[in-house]
Design an enzyme around this catalytic site. Structure first.
Site, PDB file in Angstrom:
ATOM      1  N   GLN A 241       0.825  -1.199   0.000  1.00 28.24           N
ATOM      2  CA  GLN A 241       0.000   0.000   0.000  1.00 28.24           C
ATOM      3  C   GLN A 241       0.864   1.256   0.000  1.00 28.24           C
ATOM      4  O   GLN A 241       1.858   1.336   0.720  1.00 28.24           O
ATOM      5  CB  GLN A 241      -0.911  -0.012   1.231  1.00 28.24           C
ATOM      6  CG  GLN A 241      -2.126   0.869   1.110  1.00 28.24           C
ATOM      7  CD  GLN A 241      -3.227   0.459   2.075  1.00 28.24           C
ATOM      8  OE1 GLN A 241      -3.267  -0.670   2.527  1.00 28.24           O
ATOM      9  NE2 GLN A 241      -4.118   1.388   2.385  1.00 28.24           N
TER      10      GLN A 241
ATOM     11  N   SER B 244       4.686  -5.627   3.235  1.00 33.77           N
ATOM     12  CA  SER B 244       3.333  -5.645   3.787  1.00 33.77           C
ATOM     13  C   SER B 244       2.389  -6.437   2.873  1.00 33.77           C
ATOM     14  O   SER B 244       2.570  -7.633   2.699  1.00 33.77           O
ATOM     15  CB  SER B 244       2.837  -4.219   4.027  1.00 33.77           C
ATOM     16  OG  SER B 244       1.652  -4.201   4.788  1.00 33.77           O
ATOM     17  N   LEU B 245       1.413  -5.769   2.262  1.00 31.81           N
ATOM     18  CA  LEU B 245       0.492  -6.437   1.339  1.00 31.81           C
ATOM     19  C   LEU B 245       1.248  -7.230   0.273  1.00 31.81           C
ATOM     20  O   LEU B 245       0.827  -8.321  -0.136  1.00 31.81           O
ATOM     21  CB  LEU B 245      -0.408  -5.374   0.699  1.00 31.81           C
ATOM     22  CG  LEU B 245      -1.449  -5.720  -0.360  1.00 31.81           C
ATOM     23  CD1 LEU B 245      -0.866  -5.874  -1.746  1.00 31.81           C
ATOM     24  CD2 LEU B 245      -2.258  -6.943   0.016  1.00 31.81           C
TER      25      LEU B 245
ATOM     26  N   ARG C   8      -8.543  -9.013   4.386  1.00 32.35           N
ATOM     27  CA  ARG C   8      -7.563  -8.214   5.118  1.00 32.35           C
ATOM     28  C   ARG C   8      -7.841  -6.728   4.941  1.00 32.35           C
ATOM     29  O   ARG C   8      -7.842  -5.950   5.904  1.00 32.35           O
ATOM     30  CB  ARG C   8      -6.165  -8.562   4.619  1.00 32.35           C
ATOM     31  CG  ARG C   8      -5.006  -7.828   5.288  1.00 32.35           C
ATOM     32  CD  ARG C   8      -3.708  -8.304   4.642  1.00 32.35           C
ATOM     33  NE  ARG C   8      -2.498  -7.800   5.281  1.00 32.35           N
ATOM     34  CZ  ARG C   8      -1.848  -6.711   4.932  1.00 32.35           C
ATOM     35  NH1 ARG C   8      -2.318  -5.948   3.947  1.00 32.35           N
ATOM     36  NH2 ARG C   8      -0.732  -6.356   5.545  1.00 32.35           N
TER      37      ARG C   8
ATOM     38  N   HIS D 288      -0.124  -2.064  11.437  1.00 26.58           N
ATOM     39  CA  HIS D 288       1.084  -2.718  11.953  1.00 26.58           C
ATOM     40  C   HIS D 288       1.401  -2.262  13.380  1.00 26.58           C
ATOM     41  O   HIS D 288       2.534  -1.911  13.704  1.00 26.58           O
ATOM     42  CB  HIS D 288       2.279  -2.460  11.025  1.00 26.58           C
ATOM     43  CG  HIS D 288       2.098  -2.982   9.647  1.00 26.58           C
ATOM     44  ND1 HIS D 288       2.020  -4.330   9.365  1.00 26.58           N
ATOM     45  CD2 HIS D 288       1.957  -2.338   8.456  1.00 26.58           C
ATOM     46  CE1 HIS D 288       1.833  -4.493   8.056  1.00 26.58           C
ATOM     47  NE2 HIS D 288       1.790  -3.307   7.499  1.00 26.58           N
TER      48      HIS D 288
ATOM     49  N   GLN E  24       1.473 -10.192  11.044  1.00 25.18           N
ATOM     50  CA  GLN E  24       1.896  -9.061  10.205  1.00 25.18           C
ATOM     51  C   GLN E  24       1.001  -7.843  10.409  1.00 25.18           C
ATOM     52  O   GLN E  24       1.440  -6.702  10.279  1.00 25.18           O
ATOM     53  CB  GLN E  24       1.892  -9.488   8.732  1.00 25.18           C
ATOM     54  CG  GLN E  24       2.589  -8.510   7.810  1.00 25.18           C
ATOM     55  CD  GLN E  24       2.030  -8.581   6.397  1.00 25.18           C
ATOM     56  OE1 GLN E  24       0.835  -8.364   6.172  1.00 25.18           O
ATOM     57  NE2 GLN E  24       2.891  -8.880   5.447  1.00 25.18           N
TER      58      GLN E  24
END
Length: 376
Positions: free
Chosen positions: A9, A87-88, A112, A191, A239
């Site tokens: 992202q 991340s993603l 998610r 996060h 995560q």
């Protein structure tokens, strides 16, 4: 050796993937069915201005990254030796490694994004011009322990996550320390500990899926080490509440002799981070038997070995405080002297099991601390 890196992202932009959608009509059709809308229209036209909404951003990036990866291979790109995603982007890395199907990965990312988009009251900010050690020290010395570190992006770029009010208090403190404090346009404190409810719901959702062992090593955001098949469910859930250890992940890859790290996605965000890590990495990447007393150690694993038991940080803190009172004599890795604890153990930044020592301004990781054994 070659590693492919997938962005997350923040890398989205209108028009992304425009040269890939028509090459993979079957996958695009699968995506439309899972999502309930046209992914191509969202990415190329964004008629309702939803592309920057987390709920839509994450599926869009996942699909585009997946298509561009397949296109890269079809155009002669070699199979990678390692994979990693920010991340993603880690979902793309896992999918490329054969851990999950394209459709399962998209279903996970869709859920998610929905859960993370529900987060309210939180905020994030990038800290530029201060090293991660300095950021951690600034948080400790100013008692900003309700703020978590969300991303270790590069040696001089660290992202904070927390409640709006706490970050507002932190801004002048970091600016006085010489940092650029850049509030990020996010809907929540990603996060961080504040995503606990989203993590719990997502963990339950993850249990509906079966994952295969990676055919290609995938470096985990949570551990900065290759994913272990038995830990994938836990790692993907963690995560959401744990920091993205991107700097540490790239350092791991560099330590393996990686010479070619290629970003697969619509931009060069990760490429710039890699260059910053390579340029700013003046300290040894492998710290052996060395403790820096006035900062928190960054190499804390996600489970802590305490008295030969593999414990989560929370359990490690509980076990330590149950067995060892304040004033316990201990040995610390890298030091010959005997230390004495000055505090109970505690969980710092939501993930780190630490204890304070007499005579030192800072915390030591429990992974480096061993109680002194005495006779009688």
């Amino acid at each position: 050796m070659t590693t492919y890196l997938f962005p997350g992202q923040g890398s989205q932009s209108k028009g992304m993937g425009k040269n890939a959608f028509d090459d993979f009509p079957d996958l695009v059709a699968q995506a439309d069915e899972i999502l309930g809308y046209s992914i191509k229209k969202l990415c190329l036209e964004d008629p309702d201005n939803q592309l920057n909404n987390t709920q839509y951003t994450q599926p869009a990036l996942y699909v585009v990254n997946a298509l561009l990866y397949r296109q890269h291979l079809q155009q002669g790109g070699r199979e990678p030796d390692f994979l990693a995603g920010h991340s993603l982007g880690e979902y793309n890395a896992l999918q490329a490694a054969g851990v999950m199907s394209f459709s399962d990965g998209l279903s996970l990312v869709k859920r998610r994004g929905e859960l993370m988009s529900k987060s309210v009251g939180g905020a994030m900010a990038a800290i530029i011009r201060l090293g991660a050690d300095e950021v951690e020290r600034c948080l400790i010395e100013n008692n900003l322990t309700d703020i978590d570190i969300a991303n270790y992006n590069s040696p001089m770029q660290t992202v904070l996550s927390g409640l709006n009010a706490d970050l507002e208090v932190a801004q002048p403190i970091f600016e006085k320390a010489g940092a650029m404090f850049i509030p990020l346009n996010t809907s929540g404190a990603f996060h961080s500990r504040y995503m606990g409810n989203a993590r719990a719901e997502f963990f339950d959702f993850l249990n509906q899926f079966k994952f295969s062992a990676p055919e290609i090593p995938v470096v985990s955001n949570v551990s900065a080490q290759p994913q272990k098949p038995e830990n994938i469910h836990q790692s993907l859930a963690d995560q959401i509440t744990h920091p993205v250890k991107w700097t540490q992940s790239i350092r791991y890859l560099l330590d393996q002799g990686e010479t070619e790290l290629i970003e697969i996605g619509g931009g060069d965000i990760l490429t710039k981070m890699v260059k910053a890590i390579q340029a700013g990495d003046e300290k040894p990447r492998r710290r052996r038997n060395r403790v820096i007393p006035d900062i928190i150690q960054k190499r804390e694993p996600e489970s802590v070995a305490l008295n030969s038991e593999a414990l989560t940080p929370n359990k490690a803190v509980e076990a330590w405080n149950h067995r060892h009172p304040i004033g316990t004599r201990v040995r610390v890795a890298g030091y010959d002297d005997i230390f004495v604890t000055r505090s109970i153990a505690r969980l710092l930044f939501g993930i780190r099991a630490v204890v304070y020592m007499e005579g030192y301004k800072g915390y030591f990781s429990l992974t480096d601390v061993t109680p002194e054994v005495t006779n009688g």
